[in-house]
Motif scaffolding. Structure first.
Motif, PDB file in Angstrom:
ATOM      1  N   LEU A 206       0.851  -1.189   0.000  1.00 30.37           N
ATOM      2  CA  LEU A 206       0.000   0.000   0.000  1.00 30.37           C
ATOM      3  C   LEU A 206       0.885   1.236   0.000  1.00 30.37           C
ATOM      4  N   GLY A 207       0.567   2.196  -0.845  1.00 30.88           N
ATOM      5  CA  GLY A 207       1.360   3.408  -0.948  1.00 30.88           C
ATOM      6  C   GLY A 207       0.838   4.515  -0.055  1.00 30.88           C
ATOM      7  N   VAL A 208       1.744   5.391   0.349  1.00 29.89           N
ATOM      8  CA  VAL A 208       1.417   6.613   1.092  1.00 29.89           C
ATOM      9  C   VAL A 208       2.146   7.741   0.392  1.00 29.89           C
ATOM     10  N   ALA A 209       1.413   8.746  -0.080  1.00 25.16           N
ATOM     11  CA  ALA A 209       2.012   9.815  -0.881  1.00 25.16           C
ATOM     12  C   ALA A 209       1.747  11.166  -0.264  1.00 25.16           C
ATOM     13  N   GLY A 210       2.739  12.048  -0.411  1.00 24.49           N
ATOM     14  CA  GLY A 210       2.606  13.410   0.096  1.00 24.49           C
ATOM     15  C   GLY A 210       3.794  13.784   0.967  1.00 24.49           C
ATOM     16  N   PRO A 211       3.832  15.030   1.435  1.00 28.46           N
ATOM     17  CA  PRO A 211       4.928  15.466   2.321  1.00 28.46           C
ATOM     18  C   PRO A 211       4.978  14.616   3.595  1.00 28.46           C
ATOM     19  N   ALA A 212       6.178  14.406   4.103  1.00 29.02           N
ATOM     20  CA  ALA A 212       6.360  13.558   5.281  1.00 29.02           C
ATOM     21  C   ALA A 212       5.551  14.042   6.475  1.00 29.02           C
ATOM     22  N   ALA A 213       5.483  15.364   6.654  1.00 29.96           N
ATOM     23  CA  ALA A 213       4.743  15.904   7.794  1.00 29.96           C
ATOM     24  C   ALA A 213       3.249  15.607   7.683  1.00 29.96           C
TER      25      ALA A 213
ATOM     26  N   GLU B 199       0.473   7.157   8.232  1.00 29.22           N
ATOM     27  CA  GLU B 199       1.317   5.978   8.394  1.00 29.22           C
ATOM     28  C   GLU B 199       1.165   5.378   9.786  1.00 29.22           C
ATOM     29  N   LYS B 200       1.088   6.227  10.777  1.00 32.21           N
ATOM     30  CA  LYS B 200       0.959   5.749  12.152  1.00 32.21           C
ATOM     31  C   LYS B 200      -0.328   4.958  12.332  1.00 32.21           C
TER      32      LYS B 200
ATOM     33  N   GLU C 104       2.147  -3.396   3.902  1.00 30.48           N
ATOM     34  CA  GLU C 104       3.553  -3.105   3.611  1.00 30.48           C
ATOM     35  C   GLU C 104       3.574  -1.729   2.945  1.00 30.48           C
ATOM     36  N   LEU C 105       3.982  -0.725   3.702  1.00 24.69           N
ATOM     37  CA  LEU C 105       3.859   0.654   3.233  1.00 24.69           C
ATOM     38  C   LEU C 105       5.007   1.035   2.299  1.00 24.69           C
ATOM     39  N   HIS C 106       4.646   1.713   1.208  1.00 21.01           N
ATOM     40  CA  HIS C 106       5.617   2.256   0.253  1.00 21.01           C
ATOM     41  C   HIS C 106       5.378   3.767   0.192  1.00 21.01           C
ATOM     42  N   ARG C 107       6.421   4.536   0.311  1.00 19.71           N
ATOM     43  CA  ARG C 107       6.291   5.995   0.372  1.00 19.71           C
ATOM     44  C   ARG C 107       6.604   6.622  -0.979  1.00 19.71           C
ATOM     45  N   TYR C 108       5.758   7.578  -1.387  1.00 26.42           N
ATOM     46  CA  TYR C 108       5.921   8.263  -2.671  1.00 26.42           C
ATOM     47  C   TYR C 108       5.817   9.769  -2.454  1.00 26.42           C
TER      48      TYR C 108
END
Length: 328
Positions: free
Chosen positions: A38-45, A51-52, A62-66
């Protein structure tokens, strides 16, 4: 002798029934996300809270960051992830791909909607790669696994029972699989509209799926006899079909069922057909190689079995030679 046969039937039938129930019912009853990409996209903040919350489902995702939504969309189209949660100024946005699995798309909508409801936000859902309008639940594709397996078993059994050997058997298996692929593509793509990819690629995938099973049946039968038909049929029907994840996704099945299913023809054929039908061939290499290995090993066994039989016939044991009788 009759008593032994009666006891064999009495014991064997319940055993097979219990095995079938275990193979089909157990994975279905234990369906749940397990390391689902599963993806998570956007600024880290902005994505930290998302994500938490997702990581609270231990072992589920299984998180993937974009970096942004465009990157997440590309990952979905490449079949790297099943969906993505995008942090936007207007609130969270969920990207799904119902063509990859309608069940997973619905599961993600429920999970993200519950998470957003707790914070009072509203989630907008976008189906990046949707199933065809004529088959919104993807039932035609998932239902094709069993007929293809049956066609392969029947073709391999017929070739064996007709006594075809060597190159004649190989030709019969390849031609019959090719015809099955063409007919299946004509039905599923041209008539039902359930497949929307390249027509010939779909026909090739359907034919290869059939050949992988038929070659395995005929190949093992050429080496060990008619018992090989039953052995491969058992493997494909009792393990390959319920472990394929065609109706859901391999990542929703209990470990190691999902992985084993992708090593067998039904699971590999379902994954390959999704890739060529809806994702322009993305992630098709793995399942295509799996089916090719099954087909190649099966056809090789057909040729080898024929060679061994010819060698056995031409080699006369010394003990079978007639003794010389002195004349006079």
């Amino acid at each position: 002798m009759s008593t032994r046969r009666l006891l064999a039937v009495v014991v064997l039938v319940p055993l097979l029934a219990a095995l079938a129930l275990w193979a089909f019912a157990w994975p279905a009853a234990r369906t749940a996300p397990r390391d689902l990409p599963l993806g998570v996209a956007g600024p880290a903040a902005a994505t930290a809270q998302v994500e938490k919350e997702l990581q609270r489902h231990e072992g589920a995702f299984e998180l993937h960051r974009y970096a942004d939504e465009a990157a997440a969309r590309s990952a979905i189209e490449d079949r790297d992830v099943f969906g993505a949660v995008v942090a936007t100024p207007q609130g969270p946005e969920l990207l799904t791909a119902s063509a990859a699995s309608p069940v997973v798309a619905q599961l993600l909508q429920q999970a993200v909607a519950q998470q957003a409801a707790a914070s009072g936000a509203e989630v907008r859902t976008v189906d990046v790669v949707a199933t065809p309008a004529s088959d919104p639940r993807g039932a035609a594709l998932s239902s094709s696994v069993l007929p293809l397996a049956l066609a392969g078993i029947i073709a391999g059994a017929v070739v064996t029972l007709l006594g075809l050997r060597g190159l004649r058997a190989v030709t019969a298996l390849v031609v019959s699989a090719a015809l099955v692929g063409v007919i299946a593509a004509a039905l599923a793509h041209s008539w039902l509209g359930a497949l929307t990819g390249n027509w010939w690629a779909e026909a090739g995938a359907l034919g290869l799926a059939t050949l992988a099973v038929s070659a395995a049946v005929a190949g093992l039968a050429a080496l060990v006899g008619p018992a090989g038909i039953g052995a491969v049929a058992f493997l494909v029907m009792f393990l390959g079909n319920p472990f394929s994840g065609a109706a859901t996704a391999p990542q929703l099945l209990p470990d190691p069922v999902g992985t084993i299913g992708q090593w067998l023809p039904p699971g590999a054929s379902a994954t390959l057909l999704r890739s060529v039908s809806f994702f322009d061939g993305a992630a098709a290499t793995g399942p295509a190689l799996t089916l090719t290995w099954w087909a190649a090993l099966g056809l090789g066994a057909v040729v080898l079995g024929d060679a061994l039989k010819k060698r056995t016939k031409t080699t006369t044991p010394a003990s079978a030679e007639p003794a010389l009788t002195p004349v006079g």
